[in-house]
Design a protein around this motif. Structure first.
Motif, PDB file in Angstrom:
ATOM      1  N   HIS A 145      51.248  70.753  89.277  1.00 39.13           N
ATOM      2  CA  HIS A 145      52.006  71.229  90.426  1.00 39.13           C
ATOM      3  C   HIS A 145      53.511  71.022  90.235  1.00 39.13           C
ATOM      4  CE1 HIS A 145      48.107  71.299  92.384  1.00 39.13           C
ATOM      5  NE2 HIS A 145      47.976  69.994  92.199  1.00 39.13           N
ATOM      6  N   ASN A 146      54.317  71.906  90.811  1.00 38.44           N
ATOM      7  CA  ASN A 146      55.739  71.620  90.937  1.00 38.44           C
ATOM      8  C   ASN A 146      55.925  70.395  91.834  1.00 38.44           C
ATOM      9  OD1 ASN A 146      56.380  73.857  89.403  1.00 38.44           O
ATOM     10  ND2 ASN A 146      56.886  75.147  91.163  1.00 38.44           N
TER      11      ASN A 146
ATOM     12  N   PRO B 234      62.338  72.482  91.940  1.00 31.98           N
ATOM     13  CA  PRO B 234      61.306  71.490  91.620  1.00 31.98           C
ATOM     14  C   PRO B 234      61.162  71.251  90.121  1.00 31.98           C
ATOM     15  CG  PRO B 234      60.316  73.572  92.284  1.00 31.98           C
ATOM     16  CD  PRO B 234      61.772  73.693  92.564  1.00 31.98           C
ATOM     17  N   ILE B 235      60.640  70.068  89.804  1.00 26.73           N
ATOM     18  CA  ILE B 235      60.307  69.740  88.424  1.00 26.73           C
ATOM     19  C   ILE B 235      58.991  70.446  88.096  1.00 26.73           C
ATOM     20  CG2 ILE B 235      59.917  67.880  86.769  1.00 26.73           C
ATOM     21  CD1 ILE B 235      61.169  65.974  88.901  1.00 26.73           C
TER      22      ILE B 235
ATOM     23  N   PRO C 180      73.132  67.158  83.896  1.00 25.20           N
ATOM     24  CA  PRO C 180      72.718  68.164  82.919  1.00 25.20           C
ATOM     25  C   PRO C 180      71.220  68.445  82.900  1.00 25.20           C
ATOM     26  CG  PRO C 180      73.390  66.110  81.837  1.00 25.20           C
ATOM     27  CD  PRO C 180      73.780  66.000  83.269  1.00 25.20           C
ATOM     28  N   ASP C 181      70.391  67.484  83.348  1.00 24.04           N
ATOM     29  CA  ASP C 181      68.948  67.699  83.308  1.00 24.04           C
ATOM     30  C   ASP C 181      68.387  68.197  84.640  1.00 24.04           C
ATOM     31  OD1 ASP C 181      69.447  65.297  84.600  1.00 24.04           O
ATOM     32  OD2 ASP C 181      67.627  64.304  83.847  1.00 24.04           O
ATOM     33  N   LEU C 182      69.273  68.661  85.555  1.00 20.26           N
ATOM     34  CA  LEU C 182      68.799  69.170  86.844  1.00 20.26           C
ATOM     35  C   LEU C 182      67.804  70.307  86.605  1.00 20.26           C
ATOM     36  CD1 LEU C 182      69.417  68.808  89.969  1.00 20.26           C
ATOM     37  CD2 LEU C 182      70.785  70.896  89.733  1.00 20.26           C
ATOM     38  N   PRO C 183      66.624  70.249  87.219  1.00 18.23           N
ATOM     39  CA  PRO C 183      65.622  71.292  86.981  1.00 18.23           C
ATOM     40  C   PRO C 183      66.117  72.680  87.380  1.00 18.23           C
ATOM     41  CG  PRO C 183      64.623  69.384  88.019  1.00 18.23           C
ATOM     42  CD  PRO C 183      66.102  69.156  88.063  1.00 18.23           C
ATOM     43  N   LYS C 184      65.641  73.686  86.662  1.00 15.65           N
ATOM     44  CA  LYS C 184      65.971  75.075  86.935  1.00 15.65           C
ATOM     45  C   LYS C 184      64.812  75.747  87.658  1.00 15.65           C
ATOM     46  CE  LYS C 184      69.755  74.524  84.551  1.00 15.65           C
ATOM     47  NZ  LYS C 184      71.060  74.362  85.247  1.00 15.65           N
ATOM     48  N   CYS C 185      65.145  76.722  88.477  1.00 15.24           N
ATOM     49  CA  CYS C 185      64.103  77.485  89.172  1.00 15.24           C
ATOM     50  C   CYS C 185      63.481  78.514  88.221  1.00 15.24           C
ATOM     51  CB  CYS C 185      64.684  78.191  90.389  1.00 15.24           C
ATOM     52  SG  CYS C 185      65.083  77.058  91.743  1.00 15.24           S
TER      53      CYS C 185
ATOM     54  N   PRO D 125      64.816  66.753  98.100  1.00 14.34           N
ATOM     55  CA  PRO D 125      64.038  67.795  98.787  1.00 14.34           C
ATOM     56  C   PRO D 125      64.070  69.113  98.014  1.00 14.34           C
ATOM     57  CG  PRO D 125      66.114  67.439  99.922  1.00 14.34           C
ATOM     58  CD  PRO D 125      65.995  66.359  98.884  1.00 14.34           C
ATOM     59  N   SER D 126      62.892  69.657  97.775  1.00 17.06           N
ATOM     60  CA  SER D 126      62.766  70.871  96.971  1.00 17.06           C
ATOM     61  C   SER D 126      63.529  72.032  97.603  1.00 17.06           C
ATOM     62  CB  SER D 126      61.287  71.242  96.831  1.00 17.06           C
ATOM     63  OG  SER D 126      61.120  72.401  96.053  1.00 17.06           O
TER      64      SER D 126
END
Length: 570
Positions: A76-77, A103-104, A565-570, A96-97
């Motif tokens: 799951h995300n 989300p990861i 730099p490691d912020l999750p991408k959509c 908060p997503s």
């Protein structure tokens, strides 16, 4: 005189060095994964952190820095929210997503990095994407920094007490079905204490939380309501508790035999073990149901306290030897309100914050259930909820915070109103007979823009369009002073005389009285995008939320930093 200056300078330098030396970097790895467990006569696959329910307890001291490496090995995300942490200049770690991050995704990771500044007490962490919060949660305990003490006698032991809810089904699928059909999800099958339902549920005689105590000692119970949808009454047979903190803010000591706690809230309470050696007593919790017409799971979870000594006290004795506390009626609003409204802050205590006296903005926000008008050829109407007739929808392409930082248009609108668009008798359950249009709230992703350091008076007013109920409202990134609360429609002329400007509660989650209102005041002194939402999780997916976007301040230390730099991408 010169010698005095040198002495003072040296003293300040030593103080600064000791403060730096006392702070630590606390690092953890959260492995999010599926796990098969047995509960209520059934084996169920759930998503957990590090193979446990609840997840690991994070322990830090005030002034420490936290680094949590989240590895998503689930299907799951997911995101993790650090409930109640101020996140000064670390809003990218709030969690908060689609508000502060995408989300990861499965197979990916993200490191949450933030400081613990100006806070002590019990907070918690939990998933903030879909219904995964049902099993992805744990305690976050902040102790005083080295050389500092609690403003109460040091307890013999500290004990986390986490309430939860259990479903005999896949909770992610449960939410997806609810959103698709517009019908609220099924009620849970059990309540839990530290992941265990207790012996009133089937196949659960050996799945009950047990606490061994020593006569004459005191225990600090760090109580967290991690349940998804239910406020709870909690008691321990033959014992009184002294509340000393709420939402990681010290309170005036409040002696009670009953605690009422809403989803998202925490309460620190001292238990003095003053009963006989060898005796045992149940602790128990069951719902406070503010809306009697709304179905709820009317069951009870319980654990047991054993007094050490007396030969066999470490084993659970037969039920007839264990005293059960008498809990209030499920519908006992006066008792719930008495507890919620009697807590006050500890003036002059550690990290005490006085009430701001100057107010820049005043808002009246109605909250409650609504209906969604549906397009042709679909099931109508669908269940919904709203704030000021705006039913909140999460963006899908980019998080709101990334849109703010990068100046991207089209992700959210800045039109959340200071007042409801239509004024009416908010607590009249029959108002829709003459004005049925009030039931329908349009969907939007709307935000309220605040200048840096704006002080806001925010009145939260429950309405009764579909059902009057108590709503626990949680504000990310800030605490607010609870100046007053009551029943009926808020009347500024009458109710401003009730404001407590001396020692009001200062917290992050407030249970707004059923068919009533609450006045809160906060200062928006942290730039970023901060969601306010109902912490009954059945409501947020249906729209009971909004976002405050706080603009940058005048200096670098009051400016939104760039994303990691490691912020999750959509």
């Amino acid at each position: 005189m010169e010698g005095v200056r040198v002495f003072l300078a040296c003293a300040l330098l030593l103080f600064a060095i000791s403060s730096i030396a006392s702070a630590a970097i606390v690092e953890h790895t959260f492995n999010v994964q599926n796990l098969t467990v047995s509960r209520l006569c059934k084996r169920q696959v759930i998503t957990v952190v590090n193979g446990s329910l609840p997840g690991p307890t994070v322990r830090v001291k005030e002034g420490d820095s936290l680094v949590i490496h989240v590895l998503n090995n689930s299907p799951h995300n997911i995101t993790i929210h650090w409930h109640g942490i101020f996140q000064r200049l670390t809003v990218w770690a709030d969690g908060p997503s689609m508000i502060t991050q995408c989300p990861i995704q499965p197979g990916h990771s993200y490191a949450y990095r933030f400081n613990i500044t100006g806070q002590e007490g019990t907070l918690w962490w939990h998933a903030h994407s879909s219904f995964l919060r049902a099993t992805v949660y744990g305690a976050l305990i902040i102790r005083p920094k080295s050389g500092h003490s609690y403003p109460f006698p040091k307890p013999h032991k500290e004990v986390p007490i986490l309430f939860g809810e259990w479903w005999n089904t896949d909770v992610v699928a449960l939410e997806e079905t609810a959103i698709a059909t517009g019908v609220p999800p099924n009620n849970s099958d059990a309540y839990t204490i530290n992941g265990l339902p207790g012996n009133l549920y089937p196949c659960s005689n050996n799945r009950m939380f047990s606490l061994k105590v020593v006569k004459g000692k005191s225990y600090l119970l760090r109580i967290i309501n991690a349940a998804m949808n239910v406020q709870l009454f909690f008691k321990i047979a033959n014992h009184r508790l002294t509340v000393v903190a709420a939402d990681a803010v010290y309170t005036e000591p409040y002696v009670t035999d009953l605690i009422t706690i809403a989803p998202g809230q925490t309460v620190d309470a001292l238990l003095h073990a003053d009963q006989s050696i060898g005796s045992s007593y149940y602790m128990a919790a069951h719902p406070y149901a503010s809306a009697p017409a709304v179905p709820f799971p009317n069951t009870t979870t319980r654990g047991v306290i054993h007094y050490a000594g007396g030969g066999g006290a470490s084993k659970t004795p037969p039920s007839k030897r264990v005293l059960m506390p008498k809990l209030p009626s499920f519908f006992d609003t006066p008792t719930a309100h008495r507890f919620y409204s009697n807590l006050t802050s500890l003036v002059g205590g550690p990290h005490w914050v006085p009430v701001p006296r100057h107010v820049d903005e005043e808002m009246l926000v109605t909250i409650g259930l609504a209906l969604e008008a549906c397009p042709d050829n679909t099931t109508c109407p669908k269940f919904s909820s709203s704030m000021n007739n705006h039913s909140f929808v999460l963006p899908k392409k980019l998080s709101i915070l990334e849109a703010v930082y990068n100046g991207v248009d089209g992700i959210f609108t800045s039109d959340f109103p200071n007042q409801p668009p239509v004024k009416f008798d908010y607590t009249d359950p029959n108002i829709t007979q003459t004005n049925p249009g009030l039931l329908f709230a349009p969907k939007s992703t709307s935000a309220k823009i605040l200048k840096f350091n704006t002080t806001v008076d925010l009145v939260l007013q429950n309405h009764a369009l579909l059902a009057a109920e108590n709503h626990p409202m949680h504000l990310h990134g800030f605490n607010f002073h609870v100046l007053a609360q009551g029943f009926g429609n808020y009347d500024p002329t009458r109710d401003r005389t009730k404001y407590n400007l001396v020692n009001p509660q200062f917290r992050n989650t407030l249970a707004v009285p059923v068919g009533g209102w609450a006045v809160t005041r906060f200062t928006a002194d942290s730039p970023g995008a901060w969601i306010m939402h109902c912490h009954i999780d059945v409501h947020l997916p249906f729209g009971l939320g909004m976002v405050f976007v706080v603009q940058n301040g005048p200096t670098k230390s009051t400016t939104l930093p760039p994303p990691p730099p490691d912020l999750p991408k959509c």
